[in-house]
Motif scaffolding. Structure first.
Motif, PDB file in Angstrom:
ATOM      1  N   LYS A  66      26.424  15.170  13.555  1.00 29.63           N
ATOM      2  CA  LYS A  66      26.071  15.149  12.144  1.00 29.63           C
ATOM      3  C   LYS A  66      27.333  15.179  11.306  1.00 29.63           C
ATOM      4  N   ARG A  67      27.463  14.174  10.429  1.00 26.17           N
ATOM      5  CA  ARG A  67      28.670  14.052   9.624  1.00 26.17           C
ATOM      6  C   ARG A  67      28.464  14.618   8.224  1.00 26.17           C
ATOM      7  N   GLY A  68      29.569  14.826   7.529  1.00 25.47           N
ATOM      8  CA  GLY A  68      29.490  15.260   6.144  1.00 25.47           C
ATOM      9  C   GLY A  68      29.593  16.755   5.951  1.00 25.47           C
ATOM     10  N   GLY A  69      29.576  17.513   7.068  1.00 23.58           N
ATOM     11  CA  GLY A  69      29.691  18.954   6.944  1.00 23.58           C
ATOM     12  C   GLY A  69      28.444  19.572   6.335  1.00 23.58           C
ATOM     13  N   LEU A  70      28.611  20.747   5.777  1.00 24.72           N
ATOM     14  CA  LEU A  70      27.524  21.469   5.117  1.00 24.72           C
ATOM     15  C   LEU A  70      27.985  21.833   3.716  1.00 24.72           C
ATOM     16  N   LYS A  71      27.268  21.318   2.731  1.00 24.13           N
ATOM     17  CA  LYS A  71      27.643  21.524   1.333  1.00 24.13           C
ATOM     18  C   LYS A  71      29.087  21.086   1.086  1.00 24.13           C
ATOM     19  N   ARG A  72      29.424  19.924   1.682  1.00 20.69           N
ATOM     20  CA  ARG A  72      30.738  19.286   1.546  1.00 20.69           C
ATOM     21  C   ARG A  72      31.877  20.135   2.114  1.00 20.69           C
ATOM     22  N   LYS A  73      31.545  21.029   3.018  1.00 21.37           N
ATOM     23  CA  LYS A  73      32.556  21.823   3.711  1.00 21.37           C
ATOM     24  C   LYS A  73      32.442  21.579   5.211  1.00 21.37           C
ATOM     25  N   ILE A  74      33.551  21.739   5.931  1.00 16.88           N
ATOM     26  CA  ILE A  74      33.567  21.514   7.373  1.00 16.88           C
ATOM     27  C   ILE A  74      32.566  22.441   8.049  1.00 16.88           C
ATOM     28  N   HIS A  75      31.751  21.856   8.921  1.00 14.48           N
ATOM     29  CA  HIS A  75      30.706  22.639   9.578  1.00 14.48           C
ATOM     30  C   HIS A  75      30.346  21.981  10.903  1.00 14.48           C
ATOM     31  N   ALA A  76      29.930  22.778  11.871  1.00 16.26           N
ATOM     32  CA  ALA A  76      29.463  22.262  13.161  1.00 16.26           C
ATOM     33  C   ALA A  76      28.513  23.270  13.779  1.00 16.26           C
ATOM     34  N   GLU A  77      27.339  22.792  14.184  1.00 15.34           N
ATOM     35  CA  GLU A  77      26.366  23.665  14.843  1.00 15.34           C
ATOM     36  C   GLU A  77      26.715  23.868  16.310  1.00 15.34           C
ATOM     37  N   LYS A  78      27.267  22.802  16.925  1.00 13.29           N
ATOM     38  CA  LYS A  78      27.624  22.884  18.340  1.00 13.29           C
ATOM     39  C   LYS A  78      28.890  22.083  18.596  1.00 13.29           C
ATOM     40  N   LEU A  79      29.527  22.372  19.712  1.00 15.17           N
ATOM     41  CA  LEU A  79      30.736  21.652  20.105  1.00 15.17           C
ATOM     42  C   LEU A  79      30.334  20.480  20.993  1.00 15.17           C
ATOM     43  N   VAL A  80      30.561  19.275  20.510  1.00 14.73           N
ATOM     44  CA  VAL A  80      30.190  18.070  21.248  1.00 14.73           C
ATOM     45  C   VAL A  80      31.414  17.531  21.980  1.00 14.73           C
ATOM     46  N   THR A  81      31.288  17.377  23.296  1.00 15.58           N
ATOM     47  CA  THR A  81      32.409  16.889  24.111  1.00 15.58           C
ATOM     48  C   THR A  81      32.002  15.705  24.985  1.00 15.58           C
ATOM     49  N   GLY A  82      30.762  15.243  24.840  1.00 13.72           N
ATOM     50  CA  GLY A  82      30.279  14.144  25.673  1.00 13.72           C
ATOM     51  C   GLY A  82      30.464  12.801  25.011  1.00 13.72           C
ATOM     52  N   GLY A  83      30.013  11.749  25.709  1.00 15.76           N
ATOM     53  CA  GLY A  83      30.141  10.398  25.173  1.00 15.76           C
ATOM     54  C   GLY A  83      31.590  10.033  24.952  1.00 15.76           C
ATOM     55  N   ILE A  84      31.858   9.360  23.866  1.00 15.81           N
ATOM     56  CA  ILE A  84      33.227   8.938  23.571  1.00 15.81           C
ATOM     57  C   ILE A  84      34.112  10.125  23.189  1.00 15.81           C
ATOM     58  N   ASP A 156      41.813   8.321  26.128  1.00 17.39           N
ATOM     59  CA  ASP A 156      42.251   8.380  27.520  1.00 17.39           C
ATOM     60  C   ASP A 156      41.464   7.316  28.288  1.00 17.39           C
ATOM     61  N   PHE A 157      42.074   6.150  28.473  1.00 13.28           N
ATOM     62  CA  PHE A 157      41.356   5.024  29.067  1.00 13.28           C
ATOM     63  C   PHE A 157      41.035   5.245  30.543  1.00 13.28           C
ATOM     64  N   SER A 158      41.687   6.221  31.167  1.00 17.34           N
ATOM     65  CA  SER A 158      41.378   6.515  32.571  1.00 17.34           C
ATOM     66  C   SER A 158      39.971   7.093  32.718  1.00 17.34           C
ATOM     67  N   LYS A 159      39.428   7.626  31.611  1.00 21.89           N
ATOM     68  CA  LYS A 159      38.081   8.200  31.630  1.00 21.89           C
ATOM     69  C   LYS A 159      37.030   7.225  31.096  1.00 21.89           C
ATOM     70  N   PHE A 160      37.477   6.041  30.723  1.00 25.90           N
ATOM     71  CA  PHE A 160      36.571   5.089  30.077  1.00 25.90           C
ATOM     72  C   PHE A 160      35.419   4.675  30.980  1.00 25.90           C
ATOM     73  N   ARG A 161      35.671   4.621  32.299  1.00 28.01           N
ATOM     74  CA  ARG A 161      34.629   4.183  33.234  1.00 28.01           C
ATOM     75  C   ARG A 161      33.435   5.138  33.250  1.00 28.01           C
ATOM     76  N   ASN A 162      33.661   6.377  32.797  1.00 26.82           N
ATOM     77  CA  ASN A 162      32.573   7.357  32.777  1.00 26.82           C
ATOM     78  C   ASN A 162      31.836   7.398  31.440  1.00 26.82           C
ATOM     79  N   LEU A 163      32.241   6.519  30.525  1.00 31.92           N
ATOM     80  CA  LEU A 163      31.705   6.573  29.172  1.00 31.92           C
ATOM     81  C   LEU A 163      30.193   6.375  29.138  1.00 31.92           C
ATOM     82  N   PHE A 164      29.699   5.415  29.933  1.00 33.25           N
ATOM     83  CA  PHE A 164      28.271   5.102  29.913  1.00 33.25           C
ATOM     84  C   PHE A 164      27.511   5.736  31.078  1.00 33.25           C
ATOM     85  N   LYS A 165      28.213   6.543  31.877  1.00 40.94           N
ATOM     86  CA  LYS A 165      27.586   7.142  33.048  1.00 40.94           C
ATOM     87  C   LYS A 165      26.500   8.132  32.626  1.00 40.94           C
TER      88      LYS A 165
END
Length: 231
Positions: A66-84, A156-165
């Protein structure tokens, strides 16, 4: 110094939707040319713009944040490390910077490419520092380990092969989330092309009418069937 950068990054994050369009105006200010070959800058510029859009689309389609933060301030509900996000911590910013570089080259503008574009890099760097500060405070060691293993912008292109796994690309989510951005890219590129005399007024008008029609169609579909298009 670091506290000043973080403070500046937080301020930019709050007002970025107003500040970034203002810098776009510099594309229309007369400048020395990068190259005399117009076909070359057109090709390179379009290639970079499309590449940046593809990166943004891959980011959203594989692991949406989710982009845009919360009330125009930096915000994150969870730490996303998957996908790209597993190969680059800020793929959306990377995509944006590539798009901006593409616009500068497409405009064949020394001013935008060597003065305004570096300003964009500094702005995004400050935002990244502010976000890192927030994420470190909220997620602690979990984010620090992630930060130390994945570069903020260089993939890190060495991890690119796992992008769609074990992942399904959600094209409907991309369209649902990005249709506004796609329309703005087309509008901005068409306006710039008209200014640079690379397209006629007739072609510009047809392009805007078609893209606006598609934009409104998607907006109506989104309104009527929001849940299905956000899956």
């Amino acid at each position: 110094m670091n506290k000043t950068i973080i403070k500046f990054g937080n301020w930019i994050f709050t007002y970025r939707n107003f500040l970034f369009p203002l810098l776009y105006i510099f594309l229309f200010i007369p400048s020395e040319m990068l190259f005399k070959n117009t076909e070359l800058v057109t090709f390179i510029g379009l290639f970079l713009i499309i590449a940046g859009i593809v990166i943004r689309s891959l980011t959203i389609g594989l692991e949406y944040i989710k982009r845009g933060g919360l009330k125009r301030k930096i915000h994150a509900e969870k730490l996303v490390t998957g996908g790209i996000y597993g190969i680059c911590r800020n793929p959306m910013y990377l995509g944006n910077l590539i798009i901006l570089a593409g616009f500068g080259i497409y405009a064949n503008s020394v001013l935008f490419t060597f003065i305004i574009f570096p300003a964009y890099i500094f702005i995004y760097w400050a935002i990244i520092k502010a976000e890192e500060n927030f994420l470190t405070e909220k997620f602690g060691d979990k984010f620090i380990r992630y930060k130390n293993s994945v570069h903020p912008l260089i993939p890190d292109f060495s991890k690119f092969r796992n992008l769609f796994k074990n992942r399904k690309f959600k094209w409907r989510k991309v369209l649902f989330k990005e249709y506004n951005s796609y329309f703005l890219y087309i509008l901005g590129l068409s306006a710039l092309s008209l200014y640079l005399n690379r397209i006629s007024l007739t072609y510009f008008t047809i392009t805007i009418i078609i893209s606006l029609s598609v934009y409104l169609l998607i907006k109506v579909i989104k309104y009527k069937n929001k849940n299905a298009w956000s899956e």
